[in-house]
Design a protein around this motif. Structure first.
Motif, mmCIF file in Angstrom:
data_model
loop_
_atom_site.group_PDB
_atom_site.id
_atom_site.type_symbol
_atom_site.label_atom_id
_atom_site.label_comp_id
_atom_site.label_asym_id
_atom_site.label_seq_id
_atom_site.Cartn_x
_atom_site.Cartn_y
_atom_site.Cartn_z
ATOM 1 N N CYS A 1 15.552 -5.288 -8.165
ATOM 2 C CA CYS A 1 16.609 -6.568 -8.275
ATOM 3 C C CYS A 1 16.878 -6.861 -6.717
ATOM 4 N N ARG A 2 15.933 -6.624 -5.915
ATOM 5 C CA ARG A 2 16.127 -6.874 -4.356
ATOM 6 C C ARG A 2 14.617 -7.309 -3.835
ATOM 7 N N MET A 3 14.537 -7.436 -2.732
ATOM 8 C CA MET A 3 13.143 -7.684 -1.964
ATOM 9 C C MET A 3 12.455 -6.304 -1.821
ATOM 10 N N GLY A 4 11.208 -6.319 -1.716
ATOM 11 C CA GLY A 4 10.645 -5.086 -1.303
ATOM 12 C C GLY A 4 10.301 -4.790 0.008
ATOM 13 N N ASP A 5 10.173 -3.318 0.130
ATOM 14 C CA ASP A 5 9.824 -3.099 1.699
ATOM 15 C C ASP A 5 8.586 -1.966 1.674
ATOM 16 N N PRO A 6 7.500 -2.351 2.546
ATOM 17 C CA PRO A 6 7.466 -3.474 3.307
ATOM 18 C C PRO A 6 6.957 -4.830 2.880
ATOM 19 N N GLU A 7 7.038 -5.259 1.845
ATOM 20 C CA GLU A 7 6.643 -6.663 1.661
ATOM 21 C C GLU A 7 7.447 -7.587 2.230
ATOM 22 N N THR A 8 8.751 -7.502 2.515
ATOM 23 C CA THR A 8 9.693 -8.589 3.131
ATOM 24 C C THR A 8 9.149 -8.886 4.518
ATOM 25 N N TYR B 1 1.070 -1.146 0.297
ATOM 26 C CA TYR B 1 0.175 0.003 -0.045
ATOM 27 C C TYR B 1 0.866 1.124 0.038
ATOM 28 N N LYS B 2 1.004 1.921 -1.168
ATOM 29 C CA LYS B 2 2.140 2.965 -1.407
ATOM 30 C C LYS B 2 1.633 4.262 -0.930
ATOM 31 N N ARG B 3 0.321 4.379 -1.147
ATOM 32 C CA ARG B 3 -0.140 5.885 -0.641
ATOM 33 C C ARG B 3 -0.234 6.259 0.802
HETATM 34 N N1 GLY Z 1 7.437 -1.598 -1.640
HETATM 35 C C1 GLY Z 1 7.950 -1.372 -2.847
HETATM 36 C C2 GLY Z 1 9.306 -1.423 -3.031
HETATM 37 O O1 GLY Z 1 9.966 -1.988 -2.103
HETATM 38 O O2 GLY Z 1 9.873 -0.981 -3.908
#
Ligand code: GLY
Ligand code: AMP
Length: 426
Positions: free
Chosen positions: A292-299, A219-221
Motif C-alpha cells: 500500500c506504498r511505493m517500493g524501495d529501491p524501485e522509487t 533485485y532482492k537477493r
Molecule cells: N522492493 C520491494 C519493496 O519495497 O517491498
C-alpha cells in the motif's frame, strides 16, 4: 503547500527529491528522514508511528499534505486518524485507510480480495489454529515447492519457499504452533509456487480513477546472479524490457483495473499508491502481493523517470480528480545500485564515515541516501542499506555502468554492492 513526508529510507529521499522540484511545494518536512532528505527539506526528529506528535506537528506547521512512505503507519491507521479528527480533516493524506492497508498487512485479506474480483494469483488455502489439522494432509499432497506466507507484516521475512514436504510441515508447525512470526504468523497462507520473472507495477489511485507510474524490477537477493539471502532490495531498473505494450495491456486489463474497481465497489477509502508485485508466468501476469506504498529501491528509479509534477499528481489523488491528469515519463532508462553495510542482511556495524559524497557527480547520476545520518561535519552509516546511486542511460546496462562508476568514488568501511544489477537485460 506545506508537505510532511513520513519515512527515512532511499524511497523517502527519492520522493523528497521529486517533491522539492515542484513549484507548489513551499515547506517540505521529512520525519525522521536521513542525511539525504535533509538536502531537500527539513528533517524532523519524530517517529513515523508517533501519531500524537504527527498531529501536533501538522497543526503547528500548517501542513496541507501528509505523504506516508512506509506501510507501518498505514497498517496502524494513520489515515483513519486524519479522517476522524476534526482538526485534521482538511489535511490531505496519501495512503489507504487501515481497512484498505490490509491489502498489504494481511495476505489472507489480499487473497480474498483477489478472489472476489477475479484477479489472477496463485491458488491458495488459508490456515489458522482452528483448521491446523487439515493443513497436514493438505501440505502432504501439495506440489513442490510449497510457498508458506505469514498472514501479517513480518519485516519482509514472512514468506518461505519450501523445497520438501518435511520442511513445509515443520515450518507450518513453527508458524502456527510455536508462533515463529508472532502475531503475524497466527494465520498462514499456503500457496502454489509460481515460476516466472517478477516486476513491480505502481498505481496511484484516488479510490476511483488511477494513473500508472513507470514500472520497475528490483533485485532482492544479496548475491550476484540472484543468490543468497533476501534483502530489502539491492537495486532496481526501469523500464522493464519484458513489460512491453502487449504485456502491460494484460496487466492493466486483468490486474490494475479490477483492483481499482474492487477498491471503488467495496467503498474502500484509498487515496494513495498501490504497488502490485507481479510475476510473469508464460505471457500472463499474476499477482504475488499488494503493497500500500511505493517500493524501495524501485522509487529511486520510478521518481527519476516521472516527468509529471508529483505534487500535482498527489493533489489529484487526494481530490479524486486523477481522471484529469496525464503522466509523462522520461524515455531514458534508469537504474539504481544499492550500497550496503558489510554483513547485511545479517548483523552489521553502523557509524562509519561515508567518503566521497561531496564531489560533483555527472549530471545524469544522483545519490539517494537510505541508512545515513549527519554527524558533525560528516555523514555516517546508520542502516543496512546505506545509499544508492541512480543513473540515466540510453540502455539499462549504460545506466548501470554509470552508477557503478559513481560508486567507485564513494566509500565506507565494508561497503558492498552488487555489480550485476540489470544483468538479464544486458
Ligand atoms: N522492493 C520491494 C519493496 O519495497 O517491498
Ligand atoms: P512477498 O512478501 O509476498 O512479496 O514475497 C516475497 C517474495 O517471495 C516475492 O517477491 C517472490 O520472490 C517470492 N514469492 C512469493 N510468493 C510466491 C509464489 N507464489 N511463487 C513464487 N515465488 C513467490
Amino acid at each position: 503547500m506545506n508537505i510532511l513526508l513520513l519515512g527515512a529510507g532511499g524511497r523517502e529521499h527519492a520522493l523528497a527529491w521529486k517533491l522539492s522540484q515542484s513549484p507548489k511545494c513551499q515547506q517540505l518536512y521529512i520525519a525522521p528522514g536521513n542525511a539525504g532528505t535533509a538536502l531537500c527539506g527539513t528533517n524532523i526528529n519524530m517517529s513515523v508511528t508517533d501519531f500524537d506528535g504527527i498531529k501536533q506537528f501538522v497543526l503547528d506547521k500548517h501542513i496541507n499534505m501528509v505523504i506516508v512512505g512506509p506501510e507501518e503507519p498505514l497498517v496502524k491507521g494513520i489515515v483513519d486518524l486524519f479522517r476522524k479528527d476534526k482538526a485534521l480533516q482538511q489535511v490531505a493524506i496519501i495512503g489507504p485507510s487501515q481497512y484498505g492497508a490490509q491489502l498489504e498487512g494481511s495476505k489472507a485479506f489480499a487473497k480474498k480480495f483477489m478472489m472476489r474480483h477475479n484477479i489472477p494469483t496463485a491458488r491458495y488455502r488459508e490456515f489458522d489454529a482452528t483448521n491446523y489439522a487439515d493443513g497436514i494432509p493438505y501440505l502432504q499432497q501439495h506440489s513442490l515447492p510449497i510457498v508458506l506466507k505469514a498472514d501479517g507484516l513480518a519485516a519482509g521475512k514472512g514468506v518461505l519457499i519450501c523445497q520438501s514436504h518435511v520442511e513445509a510441515m515443520a515450518e507450518f508447525e513453527l508458524m502456527l504452533q510455536q508462533s515463529k512470526f508472532g502475531e503475524a504468523g497466527k494465520k498462514v497462507v499456503v500457496e502454489e509456487f509460481l515460476d516466472g520473472i517478477e516486476l513491480s507495477v505502481f498505481v496511484l489511485t484516488d479510490g476511483k480513477n488511477y494513473v500508472l507510474l513507470p514500472e520497475a524490477k528490483d533485485y532482492k537477493r544479496i548475491g550476484e546472479g540472484d543468490t543468497g539471502l533476501n534483502t530489502g532490495g539491492m537495486g532496481a531498473v526501469s523500464p522493464v524490457p519484458f513489460a512491453n505494450d502487449a504485456f502491460m495491456k494484460k496487466v492493466v486489463e486483468k490486474v490494475v483495473e479490477p483492483t481499482v474497481k474492487g477498491i471503488a465497489s467495496e467503498g474502500i477509502d484509498y487515496k494513495g499508491f498501490v504497488f502490485v508485485g507481479l510475476i510473469k508466468v508464460g505471457e500472463e501476469p499474476l499477482v504475488i502481493e499488494y503493497n500500500c506504498r511505493m517500493g524501495d529501491p524501485e522509487t529511486e528509479v520510478v521518481m527519476p523517470r516521472l516527468k509529471t509534477d508529483l505534487v500535482d499528481l498527489l493533489i489529484a489523488a487526494a481530490d479524486g480528480t486523477l481522471d484529469k491528469v496525464k503522466v509523462e515519463q522520461d524515455n531514458r532508462a534508469a537504474c539504481t545500485v544499492m550500497a550496503v553495510s558489510g554483513g547485511y542482511p545479517g548483523n552489521y556495524e553502523k557509524g562509519y564515515a561515508i567518503k566521497g559524497l561531496d564531489q560533483s557527480f555527472p549530471a545524469d547520476s544522483m545519490v539517494f541516501h537510505a541508512g545515513t545520518t549527519p554527524q558533525k561535519e560528516e555523514v555516517v552509516t546508520s542502516g543496512g542499506r546505506v545509499l544508492c546511486v541512480t543513473s540515466y542511460g540510453d540502455t539499462i546496462s549504460g545506466a548501470v555502468s554509470k552508477s557503478k562508476e559513481v560508486l567507485r568514488q564513494i566509500s565506507f568501511e565494508d561497503m558492498y554492492y552488487r555489480k550485476d544489477i540489470g544483468y538479464e537485460f544486458a
